[in-house]
Scaffold this active site. Sequence first.
Site, short mmCIF file in Angstrom:
data_model
loop_
_atom_site.label_atom_id
_atom_site.label_comp_id
_atom_site.label_asym_id
_atom_site.label_seq_id
_atom_site.Cartn_x
_atom_site.Cartn_y
_atom_site.Cartn_z
N ALA A 166 -10.73 -7.80 -0.50
CA ALA A 166 -11.61 -6.63 -0.52
C ALA A 166 -11.65 -6.07 -1.93
O ALA A 166 -10.81 -6.41 -2.77
CB ALA A 166 -11.12 -5.57 0.47
N GLY B 175 -14.48 11.36 9.42
CA GLY B 175 -14.22 12.78 9.54
C GLY B 175 -13.84 13.46 8.24
O GLY B 175 -13.84 14.69 8.16
N ARG C 93 0.86 -1.18 0.00
CA ARG C 93 0.00 0.00 0.00
C ARG C 93 0.90 1.23 0.00
O ARG C 93 1.55 1.54 1.00
CB ARG C 93 -0.93 0.00 1.21
CG ARG C 93 -1.94 -1.13 1.20
CD ARG C 93 -2.85 -1.07 -0.01
NE ARG C 93 -3.91 -2.07 0.03
CZ ARG C 93 -4.81 -2.24 -0.94
NH1 ARG C 93 -4.75 -1.48 -2.03
NH2 ARG C 93 -5.74 -3.16 -0.83
N LEU D 70 -13.44 -2.51 -4.46
CA LEU D 70 -14.25 -1.32 -4.62
C LEU D 70 -15.64 -1.66 -5.15
O LEU D 70 -15.81 -2.63 -5.91
CB LEU D 70 -13.58 -0.33 -5.58
CG LEU D 70 -12.27 0.30 -5.13
CD1 LEU D 70 -11.67 1.10 -6.28
CD2 LEU D 70 -12.48 1.19 -3.92
N GLU E 128 -2.24 -7.72 -7.84
CA GLU E 128 -2.99 -8.92 -7.47
C GLU E 128 -2.31 -10.20 -7.94
O GLU E 128 -2.64 -11.28 -7.48
CB GLU E 128 -4.41 -8.85 -8.06
CG GLU E 128 -5.31 -7.81 -7.43
CD GLU E 128 -6.72 -7.90 -7.96
OE1 GLU E 128 -6.94 -8.72 -8.88
OE2 GLU E 128 -7.59 -7.17 -7.48
N GLU F 9 -14.86 -10.80 -5.47
CA GLU F 9 -13.55 -10.43 -4.95
C GLU F 9 -12.86 -11.62 -4.27
O GLU F 9 -11.64 -11.78 -4.37
CB GLU F 9 -13.68 -9.26 -3.98
CG GLU F 9 -14.08 -7.94 -4.63
CD GLU F 9 -13.02 -7.43 -5.60
OE1 GLU F 9 -11.85 -7.85 -5.50
OE2 GLU F 9 -13.37 -6.60 -6.46
N GLU G 215 -9.32 -12.53 -5.85
CA GLU G 215 -8.11 -12.28 -5.06
C GLU G 215 -7.54 -13.52 -4.40
O GLU G 215 -6.32 -13.62 -4.21
CB GLU G 215 -8.39 -11.21 -4.00
CG GLU G 215 -8.62 -9.83 -4.57
CD GLU G 215 -8.48 -8.73 -3.55
OE1 GLU G 215 -8.46 -7.56 -3.96
OE2 GLU G 215 -8.39 -9.03 -2.34
#
Length: 217
Positions: free
Chosen positions: A94, A134, A82, A96, A164, A111, A115
């Site tokens: 996971a 927030g 990441r 989108l 992936e 997914e 994955e």
Amino acid sequence: MSGPGAVPPGVDDVRDRRDRWEVVATERVFEGHVFDVRRDSVPMPSGGTTEIVHRDVIEHPGAVGILAVDDADRVLLLRQYRHASGYLLWEAPAGLRDVAGEPLHKLAERELLEEAGYRADRWDVLADVLPSSGMSDERVRIFLARGLTEVPADQIDFERVHEEADMPVVWVPLDEAVRKVLAGDLHNMIAVTGILAVHAARARGYRDLRPVDAPEG
């Protein structure tokens, strides 16, 4: 409710509810590949007067996460780089919400197959979370997948691309996964939330889980 004579909230009041304050102006400040950013001007009370404040909001399509648990009470985790956080993270599968109108549990099924190469016979909802409430409108639904069957690579009609393609996969005993969360060894929000939720659900015999088509609050 607040102010003189107001009744303080009790345990039964601890339930998030939707609300939306007035927005008197909005401006698009960024458009990106995955998310956009807008700037809202919102009247907010301040010491008996109303002050206009500006709130930047990341508009995100949302996502789903999957905690896959096998018959030996092991959790499937995969490792992915990441860039924003500068970590190689162990994560739950996971993805989108990038297909308009696709039911969330169907996205989760897709997914998990894409994955990790698994299908599941049993699906339940574990948790609904707002990862960065927030600053973002992103919503994530985390599913529990059980009754797993591994699908041979030659029976999967897609090709993994980019990061992936070479994601390591490991099965971690659920109790050990909880220990790793509490030790600070795991940081991914979906993995951490899902592991703790599965652990709590298992202790209650999985009887409080919601069906896959339960509405988001």
